[in-house]
Design an enzyme around this catalytic site. Structure first.
Site, short mmCIF file in Angstrom:
data_model
loop_
_atom_site.label_atom_id
_atom_site.label_comp_id
_atom_site.label_asym_id
_atom_site.label_seq_id
_atom_site.Cartn_x
_atom_site.Cartn_y
_atom_site.Cartn_z
N LYS A 30 -38.99 21.58 90.18
CA LYS A 30 -38.18 20.40 89.84
C LYS A 30 -38.66 19.82 88.52
O LYS A 30 -39.86 19.53 88.36
CB LYS A 30 -38.28 19.35 90.94
N ASP A 57 -33.63 17.16 87.81
CA ASP A 57 -33.45 15.89 88.54
C ASP A 57 -33.33 14.73 87.56
O ASP A 57 -34.27 13.97 87.37
CB ASP A 57 -34.65 15.71 89.49
N LEU A 58 -32.14 14.62 86.94
CA LEU A 58 -31.92 13.54 85.96
C LEU A 58 -31.03 12.44 86.52
O LEU A 58 -30.76 11.46 85.84
CB LEU A 58 -31.33 14.13 84.67
N LYS A 59 -30.57 12.57 87.75
CA LYS A 59 -29.84 11.52 88.47
C LYS A 59 -28.75 10.89 87.59
O LYS A 59 -28.75 9.69 87.33
CB LYS A 59 -30.80 10.44 88.99
N HIS A 61 -25.46 9.12 86.30
CA HIS A 61 -24.57 8.06 86.81
C HIS A 61 -23.88 7.48 85.58
O HIS A 61 -24.44 6.65 84.87
CB HIS A 61 -25.41 7.00 87.54
N ASP A 62 -22.65 7.96 85.31
CA ASP A 62 -21.97 7.56 84.07
C ASP A 62 -20.48 7.77 84.31
O ASP A 62 -20.06 8.10 85.43
CB ASP A 62 -22.50 8.44 82.91
N PRO A 64 -16.92 9.70 84.42
CA PRO A 64 -16.74 11.10 84.84
C PRO A 64 -16.85 12.11 83.69
O PRO A 64 -17.51 13.14 83.84
CB PRO A 64 -15.33 11.09 85.46
N THR A 113 -35.18 5.44 97.38
CA THR A 113 -36.14 5.00 98.40
C THR A 113 -36.94 3.79 97.94
O THR A 113 -37.66 3.19 98.73
CB THR A 113 -37.10 6.15 98.78
N GLN A 185 -45.76 7.48 99.37
CA GLN A 185 -44.63 7.86 100.22
C GLN A 185 -44.83 7.19 101.58
O GLN A 185 -45.55 7.68 102.44
CB GLN A 185 -44.56 9.39 100.39
N GLY A 205 -44.74 17.44 95.57
CA GLY A 205 -45.44 17.25 94.30
C GLY A 205 -46.94 17.22 94.48
O GLY A 205 -47.61 18.25 94.52
N ARG A 206 -47.47 16.01 94.63
CA ARG A 206 -48.92 15.82 94.58
C ARG A 206 -49.75 16.64 95.55
O ARG A 206 -50.86 17.07 95.17
CB ARG A 206 -49.24 14.32 94.71
#
Ligand code: C5P
Length: 230
Positions: A30, A57-59, A61-62, A64, A113, A185, A205-206
């Site tokens: 990722k 993983d750039l998420k 939101h803009d 269309p 989260t 987490q 990850g960690r």
């Protein structure tokens, strides 16, 4: 069984490549906003040339059109999976899915989260919000709009699986072996529990990045993720 995706949350591309030299069995990685902003698409090309599947993983939101163009750019980079925010709405997700054309798995981020019920209710201008219901609602909207699946916390996997059917991907961060430190987490889950609930991809990850033997740590997650039928 589920795929284990190693989150390359490292300061530089050279750190990421050094880690990957110690993880010969890894198939999915990722790349998030920090590494992408610092290193750009060249790092993604190096990773795909190594035969790795990249989860970008750039998420997004803009509007269309902008999201669809970003998805096209990711597809040209031969990324295997990418994220959009389900709160971007059906038109945005439909445009993104059309641009993906089935060649790139798009997954919808539901409720971050970092939100608690009060901060989420304030952000969306509503009264009391039950976050699990909101995650399930946004998951259904994401899949209805043509996305391949969703990202959710370990707590919501079973509920989301019931809402979106058997086929869609459920990508789950916050994965820890029972002996691992949880770091920040708060709602971590063991790999087998997430897979039993219906996860198809586990993001770790960690516990791998900080392990003295990252290869052994990675293999232990894979073994547990593969022992269970989803
Ligand atoms: O180190 P750790 O295993 O906690 O890393 C989890 C990864 O998943 C990080 O890259 C983090 O940004 C990402 N993530 C998360 N929770 C979400 C969405 C993504 O931890 N809801």
């Amino acid at each position: 069984m589920a795929e284990v995706i190693v989150a390359l949350d490292l300061p530089s591309g050279s750190d990421a490549l050094r880690l990957l030299d110690r993880l010969p069995d890894v198939r999915w990685v990722k790349v998030g906003s920090i590494l992408m902003t610092r290193e750009g698409p060249d790092l993604v090309r190096v990773l795909t040339e190594r035969g790795l599947r990249v989860f970008l993983d750039l998420k997004w939101h803009d509007i269309p059109n902008t999201v669809a163009e970003a998805v096209t750019a990711a597809r040209e980079l031969e990324v295997s999976m990418a994220t959009v925010h389900a709160l971007g709405g059906a038109a945005m997700m439909e445009a993104a899915a059309a641009a993906a054309g089935g060649r790139l798995g798009l997954v919808g981020v539901t409720v971050l989260t970092s939100h608690d019920p009060a901060s989420y209710a304030r952000a969306v201008g509503r009264g009391e919000v039950e976050l699990a219901d909101e995650v399930a609602r946004l998951s259904a909207e994401a899949v209805r709009s043509g996305l391949a699946g969703v990202v959710c916390s370990p707590q919501e996997v079973a509920l989301v699986r019931r809402r979106i059917g058997a086929e869609a991907w459920i990508v789950v961060p916050g994965i820890r072996n029972r002996s691992d430190p949880r770091h920040d987490q708060a709602r971590a889950s063991a790999p087998a529990d997430a897979v039993t609930a219906g996860a198809t991809h586990l993001v770790v990850g960690r516990p791998i990045l900080h392990a003295s033997e990252p290869g052994d740590a990675f293999r232990s997650f894979v073994e547990e993720a593969q022992c269970v039928r989803s």
